[in-house]
Motif scaffolding. Sequence first.
Motif, PDB file in Angstrom:
ATOM      1  N   HIS A  14       6.740 -11.589  -2.877  1.00 37.26           N
ATOM      2  CA  HIS A  14       5.448 -10.990  -3.208  1.00 37.26           C
ATOM      3  C   HIS A  14       5.226  -9.700  -2.411  1.00 37.26           C
ATOM      4  CE1 HIS A  14       3.517 -13.841  -5.974  1.00 37.26           C
ATOM      5  NE2 HIS A  14       4.292 -14.743  -5.391  1.00 37.26           N
ATOM      6  N   ARG A  15       5.642  -9.690  -1.160  1.00 40.86           N
ATOM      7  CA  ARG A  15       5.491  -8.479  -0.349  1.00 40.86           C
ATOM      8  C   ARG A  15       6.325  -7.338  -0.928  1.00 40.86           C
ATOM      9  NH1 ARG A  15       8.560  -6.283   3.293  1.00 40.86           N
ATOM     10  NH2 ARG A  15       9.827  -8.123   3.715  1.00 40.86           N
ATOM     11  N   ALA A  17       7.368  -7.025  -4.036  1.00 39.49           N
ATOM     12  CA  ALA A  17       6.785  -6.639  -5.325  1.00 39.49           C
ATOM     13  C   ALA A  17       5.558  -5.754  -5.125  1.00 39.49           C
ATOM     14  CB  ALA A  17       6.419  -7.880  -6.137  1.00 39.49           C
ATOM     15  N   PHE A  18       4.823  -6.003  -4.052  1.00 40.79           N
ATOM     16  CA  PHE A  18       3.637  -5.209  -3.735  1.00 40.79           C
ATOM     17  C   PHE A  18       4.031  -3.873  -3.118  1.00 40.79           C
ATOM     18  CE2 PHE A  18      -0.586  -4.679  -1.575  1.00 40.79           C
ATOM     19  CZ  PHE A  18      -1.368  -4.755  -2.708  1.00 40.79           C
ATOM     20  N   GLY A  19       5.284  -3.786  -2.662  1.00 40.03           N
ATOM     21  CA  GLY A  19       5.816  -2.533  -2.133  1.00 40.03           C
ATOM     22  C   GLY A  19       5.353  -2.168  -0.741  1.00 40.03           C
ATOM     23  N   ILE A  20       5.176  -3.192   0.108  1.00 35.34           N
ATOM     24  CA  ILE A  20       4.754  -2.905   1.475  1.00 35.34           C
ATOM     25  C   ILE A  20       5.723  -3.522   2.476  1.00 35.34           C
ATOM     26  CG2 ILE A  20       2.310  -2.620   0.904  1.00 35.34           C
ATOM     27  CD1 ILE A  20       1.804  -5.433   1.995  1.00 35.34           C
ATOM     28  N   GLU A  24       2.985  -3.428   7.373  1.00 35.77           N
ATOM     29  CA  GLU A  24       1.788  -3.186   6.565  1.00 35.77           C
ATOM     30  C   GLU A  24       1.109  -4.499   6.192  1.00 35.77           C
ATOM     31  OE1 GLU A  24       2.496   0.736   3.946  1.00 35.77           O
ATOM     32  OE2 GLU A  24       4.123  -0.755   3.825  1.00 35.77           O
ATOM     33  N   LEU A  25       1.908  -5.491   5.789  1.00 32.75           N
ATOM     34  CA  LEU A  25       1.336  -6.792   5.441  1.00 32.75           C
ATOM     35  C   LEU A  25       0.640  -7.402   6.643  1.00 32.75           C
ATOM     36  CD1 LEU A  25       0.819  -9.211   3.632  1.00 32.75           C
ATOM     37  CD2 LEU A  25       3.147 -10.005   4.142  1.00 32.75           C
ATOM     38  N   LEU A  58      -1.970  -9.378  -0.256  1.00 34.99           N
ATOM     39  CA  LEU A  58      -1.006  -9.185  -1.343  1.00 34.99           C
ATOM     40  C   LEU A  58      -1.664  -9.227  -2.723  1.00 34.99           C
ATOM     41  CD1 LEU A  58       1.860 -11.420   0.066  1.00 34.99           C
ATOM     42  CD2 LEU A  58       1.853  -8.914  -0.124  1.00 34.99           C
ATOM     43  N   LYS A  59      -2.984  -9.415  -2.741  1.00 31.57           N
ATOM     44  CA  LYS A  59      -3.730  -9.482  -4.013  1.00 31.57           C
ATOM     45  C   LYS A  59      -3.242 -10.643  -4.891  1.00 31.57           C
ATOM     46  CE  LYS A  59      -5.724  -5.155  -3.691  1.00 31.57           C
ATOM     47  NZ  LYS A  59      -6.320  -5.204  -2.395  1.00 31.57           N
ATOM     48  N   VAL A  60      -2.953 -11.763  -4.235  1.00 31.42           N
ATOM     49  CA  VAL A  60      -2.560 -12.995  -4.924  1.00 31.42           C
ATOM     50  C   VAL A  60      -3.268 -14.135  -4.193  1.00 31.42           C
ATOM     51  CG1 VAL A  60      -0.474 -13.290  -3.517  1.00 31.42           C
ATOM     52  CG2 VAL A  60      -0.579 -14.358  -5.750  1.00 31.42           C
TER      53      VAL A  60
END
Length: 80
Positions: A14-15, A17-20, A24-25, A58-60
């Motif tokens: 997921h990280r 896919a989110f591109g961070i 950053e996470l 992660l907007k999930v």
Amino acid sequence: MELERIFGEVLRKHRAAFGISQEELAFLAGVDRTFVSRIERGIRQPSLRTLIGLGKALKVSAADLVLETEKLFLDSLNSK
């Protein structure tokens, strides 16, 4: 496969896919970068508060992270 490692892979997926980055996470979730690294390697597991923070970053939903982990874990047990 261990449940902890599976969750780490789900989080990493997921990280990515989110591109961070892990850094950053970690910043967005309010934790240390090394903690994110340890989670992704299956060494540590997040508290419920941290799990929700990771999902928010992660907007999930945290529930989706857990459901995906559960499915992969049960699939790994059934494939043995």
